[in-house]
Design an enzyme around this catalytic site. Structure first.
Site, mmCIF file in Angstrom:
data_model
loop_
_atom_site.group_PDB
_atom_site.id
_atom_site.type_symbol
_atom_site.label_atom_id
_atom_site.label_comp_id
_atom_site.label_asym_id
_atom_site.label_seq_id
_atom_site.Cartn_x
_atom_site.Cartn_y
_atom_site.Cartn_z
ATOM 1 N N PRO A 155 38.727 39.834 31.798
ATOM 2 C CA PRO A 155 38.458 39.292 30.464
ATOM 3 C C PRO A 155 39.572 39.542 29.455
ATOM 4 O O PRO A 155 39.698 38.802 28.491
ATOM 5 C CB PRO A 155 37.161 39.992 30.031
ATOM 6 N N GLU B 70 33.393 47.973 35.914
ATOM 7 C CA GLU B 70 33.993 47.984 34.583
ATOM 8 C C GLU B 70 35.461 47.574 34.639
ATOM 9 O O GLU B 70 36.148 47.617 33.628
ATOM 10 C CB GLU B 70 33.868 49.377 33.959
ATOM 11 N N ARG C 87 44.250 21.262 43.143
ATOM 12 C CA ARG C 87 44.212 19.820 42.877
ATOM 13 C C ARG C 87 45.555 19.297 42.364
ATOM 14 O O ARG C 87 45.789 18.106 42.335
ATOM 15 C CB ARG C 87 43.081 19.473 41.917
ATOM 16 N N ASP D 180 45.053 13.147 34.231
ATOM 17 C CA ASP D 180 43.769 13.733 33.894
ATOM 18 C C ASP D 180 43.771 14.348 32.506
ATOM 19 O O ASP D 180 44.812 14.609 31.912
ATOM 20 C CB ASP D 180 43.413 14.826 34.909
#
Length: 181
Positions: free
Chosen positions: A62, A89, A127, A142
């Protein structure tokens, strides 16, 4: 199946040093949860790098840089990526500081582990590789590849329950269609 990408999963527990194959322990200084131990992670990374020298180590966490299409495009230029999926954690700071090449976050939310984030990264990077998509122009045109969101899309039938396709799309006037898009 076509060999355009190859994904290998390595169980970090196989590199644990104790008979219980523990990969986590309580954090020094106290606190909630567990932290992934450095020895199993370092062992796994060393083992992988023996067969994939020069592989880039990406830690999915994160606190990493927010993942974008530009990041996917840059990562697609690397032949080998090692995706380190955190648990508990997180990982021992010494792994992050000395073994990781870059840290990536897929957003400001918490998952139970980095595996889902790894799948997002694998899908978005693969991709972009030649031959992975059925239409080569898809990756170039895209959303986000052009820096813009895509225009509304329509397909058959022309009239669906009274909702119709914009006339300009049926006009055959390619300049007018391009301007509308």
């Amino acid at each position: 199946a076509a060999g355009k990408i190859n994904v290998n999963i390595h169980h970090i527990g196989a590199f644990a040093l104790d008979k219980h194959t523990r990969t986590g322990d309580r954090p020094f200084g106290g606190g909630e949860g567990m932290v992934m131990k450095p020895e199993p992670i370092a062992g796994a990374l060393s083992s992988i790098k023996e067969t994939k020298p020069g592989a880039r180590v990406i830690f999915l966490s994160p606190q990493g840089e927010t993942y974008t299409q530009r990041t996917a495009e840059r990562l697609a230029t690397h032949e080998h990526l090692i995706l380190l999926c955190g648990r508990y954690e997180g990982v021992d700071e010494r792994i992050r500081a000395y073994y990781v090449d870059e840290e990536i976050s897929i957003g400001d939310f918490i998952l139970t582990g980095g595996e889902l984030a790894a799948m997002v990264l694998i899908d978005s990077v693969s991709r972009l590789l030649p031959g992975v998509l059925g239409c080569e122009d898809s990756a170039e045109n895209d959303t986000f590849s052009r820096g813009l969101l895509k225009n509304p899309q329509y397909t058959r039938p022309r009239d669906y329950e009274g909702f119709t396709v914009p006339e300009v799309l049926l006009s055959g006037d390619h300049a007018a269609i391009a301007e509308w898009r």
